[in-house]
Design a protein around this motif. Structure first.
Motif, short mmCIF file in Angstrom:
data_model
loop_
_atom_site.label_atom_id
_atom_site.label_comp_id
_atom_site.label_asym_id
_atom_site.label_seq_id
_atom_site.Cartn_x
_atom_site.Cartn_y
_atom_site.Cartn_z
N VAL A 12 -0.35 -10.12 6.97
CA VAL A 12 -0.98 -9.12 6.30
C VAL A 12 -0.20 -8.19 6.09
O VAL A 12 0.55 -7.45 6.94
CB VAL A 12 -2.32 -8.73 6.86
CG1 VAL A 12 -2.68 -7.62 5.95
CG2 VAL A 12 -3.46 -9.82 7.03
N ALA A 30 5.48 -9.44 4.86
CA ALA A 30 4.41 -10.15 5.06
C ALA A 30 4.75 -11.68 4.65
O ALA A 30 4.09 -12.62 5.32
CB ALA A 30 3.12 -9.85 4.58
N GLU A 62 -6.95 -12.03 4.34
CA GLU A 62 -6.13 -11.19 3.59
C GLU A 62 -4.67 -11.25 3.87
O GLU A 62 -3.95 -10.61 3.29
CB GLU A 62 -6.52 -9.58 4.49
CG GLU A 62 -8.00 -9.22 4.42
CD GLU A 62 -8.12 -8.09 5.27
OE1 GLU A 62 -7.20 -7.60 5.82
OE2 GLU A 62 -9.52 -7.65 5.23
N ALA A 63 -4.30 -12.52 4.12
CA ALA A 63 -2.97 -12.75 4.64
C ALA A 63 -2.26 -13.45 3.31
O ALA A 63 -2.93 -13.90 2.54
CB ALA A 63 -2.91 -14.06 5.76
N GLU A 64 -0.93 -13.31 3.45
CA GLU A 64 0.03 -13.84 2.33
C GLU A 64 0.07 -15.41 2.37
O GLU A 64 -0.18 -15.86 3.61
CB GLU A 64 1.26 -13.39 2.53
CG GLU A 64 1.68 -11.91 2.37
CD GLU A 64 1.48 -11.71 0.75
OE1 GLU A 64 1.87 -12.63 0.06
OE2 GLU A 64 1.29 -10.43 0.17
#
Length: 226
Positions: A12, A30, A62-64
Motif C-alpha cells: 500500500v 508500493a 488497498e494494495a497496488e
C-alpha cells in the motif's frame, strides 16, 4: 513436505518501502513492493515439493496490483499476522503453521528478495532436511530466510531484536544456544534502500521487480514522466 512460508505486507502506498522515497514516490515504491512480492510468489509456486503459505498483514483491497496478487495467491493458505513487533509476528506465524501442518518443517522467506529462484529455494529445503535449522543472512546484517525442522523453535525469535545490524548474528546465536544444529544458506541482499533496489534489479533483470525499478529510473530522466 516442507511448508514454504512467505511473510509479507500489503503493498500500500505510503506503508511499504518508504526508504525508497526519494527517489521513488510512495506509489512507485508500493508498485516496486508489489512486483517484488509477485516475483517471490512465482518462485515459491515453481519450487517443487513444497506447500505454500502466506502470512499477511495489511489490506489487499488497498494494495497496488491487488487483482494480480489475488490471482497469484489462488490455492495458497493465507494467514493473518498476529502480534506486536516483527519477532512476535514471526513466532506466531510459525506456531500457526505448526498447528495447521503438524510434523512439517518450515522454510520462511520475506518479500524483500525478489531475486530468489526455485532452484535456490529447493536447495534450501534439501539443506534443511539434513539439519535442525538453516539461516540465510542478509548483507545488511539481518537475515532473509529461516528454516526449522520443528517450527515450534521459532519462539526464540520473540527475544531477538529485529531490524538491527546484528539481527542475523543474534538469531544464529539464539538457534545454536537452543542446541539446534544450524547450517548457513547463501547471503543475499534484501531491498531496503534505493541502492539495494538497483543492485537486485541487476541480479534478476527479467523479473517484474526489475521492470518497476527501471520505470522509476526512466521517470527520473530529463523528459521522463514523473
Amino acid at each position: 513436505m516442507t511448508v514454504l512460508l512467505v511473510v509479507a505486507k500489503a503493498p500500500v502506498a505510503g506503508a511499504v518501502k518508504t526508504r525508497l522515497c526519494p527517489p521513488a514516490t510512495p506509489a512507485q515504491a508500493a508498485r516496486i513492493a508489489a512486483a517484488a512480492l509477485r516475483d517471490t510468489l512465482d518462485a515459491v509456486r515453481a519450487t517443487p515439493g513444497v506447500t505454500p503459505v502466506l502470512a499477511w498483514t495489511g489490506r489487499l483491497t488497498e494494495a497496488e496490483d491487488a487483482d494480480a496478487l489475488t490471482a497469484a495467491l489462488a490455492g495458497w493458505t493465507v494467514l493473518d499476522q498476529r502480534g506486536v513487533g516483527l519477532g512476535d509476528r514471526l513466532a506466531n506465524a510459525y506456531a500457526e503453521v505448526a498447528a495447521a501442518y503438524p510434523g512439517r518443517p518450515v522454510l520462511q522467506i520475506g518479500m524483500d528478495t525478489p531475486q530468489v529462484t526455485p532452484t535456490g529455494l529447493a536447495a534450501a529445503v534439501v539443506r534443511l532436511d539434513a539439519t535442525d535449522a538453516v539461516l540465510g543472512r542478509a548483507r545488511d546484517g539481518g537475515w532473509w530466510s529461516l528454516g526449522l525442522r520443528d517450527p515450534r523453535h521459532a519462539r526464540v525469535l520473540r527475544d531477538v531484536p529485529m531490524s538491527t545490524p546484528d539481527t542475523g548474528h543474534d538469531t544464529w546465536a539464539a538457534l545454536t544456544g537452543r542446541g539446534l544444529r544450524t547450517a548457513p544458506l547463501p547471503v543475499l541482499r534484501d531491498v531496503d534502500e534505493w541502492s539495494d533496489a538497483l543492485a537486485v534489479a541487476v541480479e534478476a533483470p527479467e523479473g517484474r521487480f526489475a521492470r518497476q525499478v527501471a520505470a522509476v529510473r526512466f521517470a527520473l530522466l530529463p523528459g521522463g514522466r514523473r
